[in-house]
Structure formats: structure tokens, C-alpha cells
Design a protein around this motif. Structure first.
Motif, mmCIF file in Angstrom:
data_model
loop_
_atom_site.group_PDB
_atom_site.id
_atom_site.type_symbol
_atom_site.label_atom_id
_atom_site.label_comp_id
_atom_site.label_asym_id
_atom_site.label_seq_id
_atom_site.Cartn_x
_atom_site.Cartn_y
_atom_site.Cartn_z
ATOM 1 N N GLN A 150 0.849 -1.184 0.000
ATOM 2 C CA GLN A 150 0.000 0.000 0.000
ATOM 3 C C GLN A 150 0.889 1.239 0.000
ATOM 4 O OE1 GLN A 150 -3.488 -0.190 0.044
ATOM 5 N NE2 GLN A 150 -3.206 -2.393 -0.201
ATOM 6 N N LYS B 231 0.043 4.212 0.195
ATOM 7 C CA LYS B 231 -0.433 5.174 1.189
ATOM 8 C C LYS B 231 0.242 4.961 2.544
ATOM 9 C CE LYS B 231 -4.395 2.347 2.637
ATOM 10 N NZ LYS B 231 -5.865 2.279 2.743
ATOM 11 N N ASP B 232 0.726 3.732 2.808
ATOM 12 C CA ASP B 232 1.416 3.462 4.075
ATOM 13 C C ASP B 232 2.722 4.235 4.195
ATOM 14 O OD1 ASP B 232 -0.601 1.746 4.770
ATOM 15 O OD2 ASP B 232 0.451 -0.068 4.126
ATOM 16 N N PHE C 59 2.982 7.238 3.718
ATOM 17 C CA PHE C 59 2.637 8.592 4.144
ATOM 18 C C PHE C 59 1.924 8.614 5.491
ATOM 19 C CE2 PHE C 59 3.095 8.791 -0.431
ATOM 20 C CZ PHE C 59 3.909 9.899 -0.578
ATOM 21 N N THR C 60 2.064 7.536 6.249
ATOM 22 C CA THR C 60 1.574 7.552 7.626
ATOM 23 C C THR C 60 2.482 8.478 8.437
ATOM 24 O OG1 THR C 60 2.951 5.639 8.170
ATOM 25 C CG2 THR C 60 0.686 5.206 7.447
ATOM 26 N N ASN D 139 6.166 -2.911 3.212
ATOM 27 C CA ASN D 139 6.130 -1.911 2.132
ATOM 28 C C ASN D 139 7.529 -1.533 1.644
ATOM 29 O OD1 ASN D 139 7.049 -0.289 4.219
ATOM 30 N ND2 ASN D 139 5.091 0.763 4.492
ATOM 31 N N THR E 97 8.820 3.559 -5.555
ATOM 32 C CA THR E 97 8.459 4.978 -5.651
ATOM 33 C C THR E 97 9.690 5.876 -5.580
ATOM 34 O OG1 THR E 97 8.031 5.001 -3.262
ATOM 35 C CG2 THR E 97 6.140 4.657 -4.716
#
Length: 545
Positions: free
Chosen positions: A303, A305-306, A308-309, A454, A461
Motif C-alpha cells: 500500500q 499510502k502506508d 505517508f503515515t 512496504n 516509488t
């Protein structure tokens, strides 16, 4: 070895949808575990055997010893298995470097042979970086969800197929499309570092990943030597075909390549992870710790989005800029070398503050002397790698990256003034050595700072941001340079100074730190540190009873 024989408190949770946040649970014995989808093993911190804390099984007290993948790899150590992994994953780096180095050879040849204008020659390079930038997060996501071995093998098959097809491209349009597809495949090559890092013990990780990075320099040198041999006689089509040879060798031996046991543990596939660890131990002539491998099934993987935790956002953003600056400066110094040397007298170039443009259709084939100069420039990466190899274990990852950026900036500053060609060559040589070394350090740091769940997505990325820097740098090193040498040098110098500061601002130093399996590991590590600090503060308090 005593620390692997300490008893641990084992608690089993039964639930249909594995969610570690569930508060209510009941105890079960090993015999009543059910399926992997129902049982998740949670192990508390190890306790002193004298404390007498044991797991309860069928009403009787007994001790069950457990170990993690990290502890198993530390016990096995570095040996024959890791050497074989080094050679195999190194082949993917050689293939990556050759496909990138060929761009500096293919452009001038097609410029003359197909009478291409300069912007079309530049597009052959740009389309590769575009493909890499798009695909890097995709390959990272695939590797986090389906496995590191699967992601790396598919990307190598993809690159080999389209690399060979591009050798038969009949016209410019077909070549552009096929090289873009090659770039899409190359975007997955950094996953070899992700896979390799997950088989290494803590003490060997930094040095080993740096040594793997040496395969990049080997691939670059080999491509120049291949071009020196092939281009005068057989031409660029044969060069494209033969440059795919390392990928073909990799695919012939990839059946031996095991899946990461860390990934298998997160998949809940404890049996396959154990088989892999047993094979490693057998190859290295070592014995696994006694007990049972702790398995934790992680359903949410890959994920983005993880990243950006709150726990990782600062690290992610800083690393993205560092990757961008590394690629921007590394490929920039390569292009600047050619442009500034072609300008003739360096004093005239810097005093005039611009380089006059030449005819876009002016044709000049690369000569044997050009290939030899390109070879000497490429060899600059080896001394830089040796310097950083020592620094990364002595002063840490963060300071090593900062040092490389700052030294590169210092090498750029004298170029503002009138210096001779020899001095300019020496400065460029040193600058390229350090920026290439810094590029390798970030490959060490990135898989260390993110957890297994991740790690591949983080590499993907970050690599995409590096490709973005590589895509932009031709417009600075070639287009902006025509308008102002001073402005061009200032952009590179300023970018590296900021990247050096960003390196020092990274919140975590990973030197001597084990790879995290899950973000919860780091949470637990942080809570343990806080508890220890509070305990120490209480112990030293004058008001303590």
C-alpha cells in the motif's frame, strides 16, 4: 546463542479476519491452532528464564522456544549462499547498467545513420526514463503483493524481450516505442536490492549492498568495451542484441533464486520460509536456532499510502528528494562532461558564460578515442565506491550521503572560474566518483529504513523519483547550458547542497539496525525505548522511594 534459548511467552489469538488490534482473545494450544487464516502467533518480549514465565499447553507448564527471521539470519551469518545471491542479483544490475550506458552510444550513431535532429535523439533517451518512472512504483507494488522473486523475474523477462525486439526496429518510431517498453522493464531492476537485502545479517548488509552496486560499474565498463569491439564492424543492432546477454543468463539461473523468507512470513507461509532458512543454513554450514519460527500474517501489503503515515511521511519525502537529486546530479555530470569538453577551451566557455549551439543535423560518429575517454570516465565510479564502502560502516548512512553531496558541490564550485582542461577533468572525475558513491548509499539506506510489508513499494516509488531527476537533467545540462554555464552549474550545486542537508535531516540512522518486518516492530521498538528512558529517569530521580 543463549539469547535464542530463552523462553518466550506465547499467546495465540483466534479470529476470522486477522486484525492485531482486536482486544478479546482466548488461549489455544499448538494442537488446536486450526488454519493459518484463523491463528496469528504473537510473541511478547523475551523474559528472563529465572522469572518462570511459561506458555500454558493443555493445563501443563512447558517452555516453547521461538525465533524470528532476523535471529535466524544472524545465526546463519554470511556464507556460500549469500555469495551465490550476490552473483545472481548482481547480474540484474549488470543488465540494468548496460541498458542505460547504451543510450550514450546509440544516440550519436543514429544521429548520423538515420539523420535524426537533436530533439529526436534526445527523445530516445527520455522515453526510456519515462518508462522507468512509470513502472518503478508498479514493480514495487507487484513485489510487495506477490513476491520479490516474481517481480524481479517478470521485469527481467520483459526487458529481455523488448530489448531484443528493439534490435530489429525498422524505423525511428518503432525504436522509440520499443525502447520505452525496455525502460518500463528496467524500472523493476532495483527490486534485486530489496530481495538481496532481505537475506543478509545486520553486520554484513551495508558492505554487501555496496559490493552489489559495484556490478553497476562493471556493467557500464563492459558496455563500453562491447561497443568498442562491436560498433566498428557489426553496428548498433548487434550491440543492442548482445547487451541483453546478462538478462538471458539471469533468467537461465533464476529457478534457483529463493523467495525472501521475510516476505513468506508476512504471507503466513511459515513452512516455505523455514525451508528457505534451512537451505541457507545447509549452504553456509550453520545450524538454525532451536524452536519455532514466529509467523505473522500481514494481509495489507504494497500500500503506497502506508509510506505517508505519520511514522514514515518525513522519511519518505526526504528520501524522494535525495533520490531525485542523486539521479539528477549523476546523469547531469555525465552530460556536462561531454558538453563542456566539446566546447573546447574551458576558460573560454566559462568566461563567455554560454556555449554556442551547433547545427542540429551536424553529424559526428564516435571514434575509438571517444570510446576510450568514455571508458576512463566510467572508471571513476570504482574509487568513489571504495571511499563510500569505508564511510558507510564508520560514520553511518546519513552522514555518508551528506558527505557525497557536499563533496560533489565543492567539485562544481571551481568550474565557475577559469581553470585548465586538466584541472577540470580531475574535478569532474572526483565529482562523479562521489555522486555515484552517494547513489549506492541510498540503495543501502532505503530498504533498511522501511519494513518488509512496504519495502518494495518504497524502493519503487523512490526509484521513480530518481528517474524523474534523470528525465529533467538533459534539459539543464544541454539546453540551459547553451544559455548560461553559471546558471547551470548553480542549479547542480544548489540541488546537491539541499540534498546533503536533507540527508542529515533523516530521522533514522540504520547503521547496525535490523530490518523491520512490520511497522508495528518500529512502534514496539519506540515504545521500548520510551519505557527504558522513563525507567532510567525514575531510577535517577532524587524522589524515588
Amino acid at each position: 546463542m543463549d539469547r535464542w534459548r530463552r523462553p518466550a511467552e506465547i499467546i495465540y489469538r483466534r479470529f476470522k479476519n486477522p486484525d492485531p488490534s482486536e482486544a478479546n482473545f482466548v488461549g489455544y494450544s499448538d494442537e488446536s491452532q486450526g488454519t493459518d487464516n484463523e491463528i496469528c502467533t504473537i510473541t511478547s518480549a523475551r523474559v528472563n528464564p529465572a522469572a518462570g514465565q511459561y506458555a500454558s499447553t493443555n493445563g501443563s507448564n512447558r517452555t516453547e522456544e521461538t525465533f524470528t527471521v532476523d535471529e535466524a539470519l544472524e545465526a546463519i551469518g554470511f556464507g556460500k549462499f549469500q555469495w551465490k545471491m550476490s552473483l545472481l542479483t548482481g547480474l540484474s544490475w549488470v543488465a540494468d547498467a548496460m541498458e542505460m550506458m547504451i543510450l550514450s552510444i546509440l544516440g550519436p550513431q543514429l544521429h548520423c545513420e538515420w539523420r535524426l535532429p537533436s530533439y529526436q535523439v534526445a527523445l530516445i533517451t527520455s522515453v526510456v526514463f519515462v518508462g522507468m518512472g512509470i513502472s518503478s512504483p508498479v514493480w514495487g507494488n507487484v513485489s510487495d503483493k506477490y513476491g520479490r522473486k516474481i517481480g524481479l523475474t517478470i521485469c527481467m523477462c520483459w526487458t529481455l524481450y523488448y530489448g531484443l525486439l528493439s534490435a530489429f526496429a525498422p524505423v525511428y518510431g518503432w525504436l522509440l516505442v520499443l525502447r520505452g517498453l525496455v525502460g518500463f522493464g528496467i524500472g523493476g531492476a532495483p527490486q534485486s536490492v530489496t530481495l538481496y537485502s532481505e537475506f543478509l545479517p545486520v553486520k554484513a548488509r551495508g558492505i554487501c549492498i555496496m559490493l552489489i552496486a559495484a556490478f553497476w560499474a562493471v556493467g557500464s565498463v563492459f558496455e563500453v568495451l562491447l561497443a568498442l569491439w562491436i560498433m566498428p564492424t557489426l553496428g548498433w543492432r548487434w550491440l543492442l542484441g548482445l547487451s541483453a546477454l546478462p538478462m538471458a543468463i539471469f533468467l537461465c539461473f533464476c529457478f534457483w533464486l529463493p523467495e525472501s523468507p521475510r516476505f513468506d512470513v508476512l504471507m503466513g507461509n511459515r513452512e516455505r520460509a523455514m525451508r528457505t532458512l534451512e537451505c541457507i543454513a545447509k549452504d553456509n554450514g550453520k545450524v538454525l536456532p532451536q524452536g519455532r519460527l514466529i509467523a505473522y500474517k500481514q494481509t495489507d501489503r504494497g500500500q503506497i499510502k502506508d509510506l505517508f503515515t505519520p511514522q514514515y511521511m518525513r522519511t519518505t519525502l526526504l528520501l524522494w528528494f535525495i533520490w531525485f537529486a542523486n539521479a539528477f546530479s549523476y546523469y547531469g555530470i555525465i552530460l556536462l562532461t561531454t558538453e563542456m569538453f566539446q566546447a573546447g577551451d574551458s576558460c573560454g566557455a566559462t568566461q563567455g558564460a554560454k556555449i554556442e549551439p551547433s547545427c542540429s543535423l551536424e553529424c559526428k560518429y564516435l571514434t575509438s578515442a571517444d570510446y576510450k575517454d568514455l571508458l576512463w570516465t566510467t572508471l571513476a565510479e570504482f574509487p568513489g565506491l571504495l571511499v563510500v564502502l569505508l564511510a558507510v560502516e564508520c560514520i553511518g548512512r546519513k552522514k555518508s550521503m551528506a558527505m557525497c553531496f557536499f563533496v560533489f558541490s565543492l567539485c562544481i564550485v571551481p568550474s565557475y572560474f577559469c581553470i585548465g582542461r586538466t584541472a577540470l577533468t580531475v574535478l569532474i572525475f572526483i565529482g562523479r566518483a562521489f555522486i555515484s558513491g552517494g547513489f549506492q548509499v541510498v540503495f543501502v539506506y532505503t530498504p533498511e529504513v522501511f519494513p518488509t510489508e512496504n519495502r518494495a513499494s518504497a524502493m519503487g516509488t523512490s526509484s521513480a523519483m530518481g528517474r524523474l531527476g534523470a528525465l529533467i537533467t538533459p534539459f539543464v545540462a544541454q539546453v540551459m547550458l547553451r544559455a548560461s554555464v553559471y546558471l547551470t552549474l548553480s542549479v547542480y550545486c544548489g540541488c546537491c547542497v539541499l540534498a546533503g542537508i536533507a540527508s542529515l535531516m533523516l530521522p533514522i540512522e540504520t547503521l547496525g539496525r535490523g530490518l523491520q518486518e512490520s511497522s508495528r516492530d518500529q512502534d514496539a521498538e519506540g515504545q521500548a525505548t520510551t519505557t527504558t528512558s522513563q525507567a532510567n529517569a525514575t531510577a535517577h530521580s532524587p524522589n524515588k522511594s
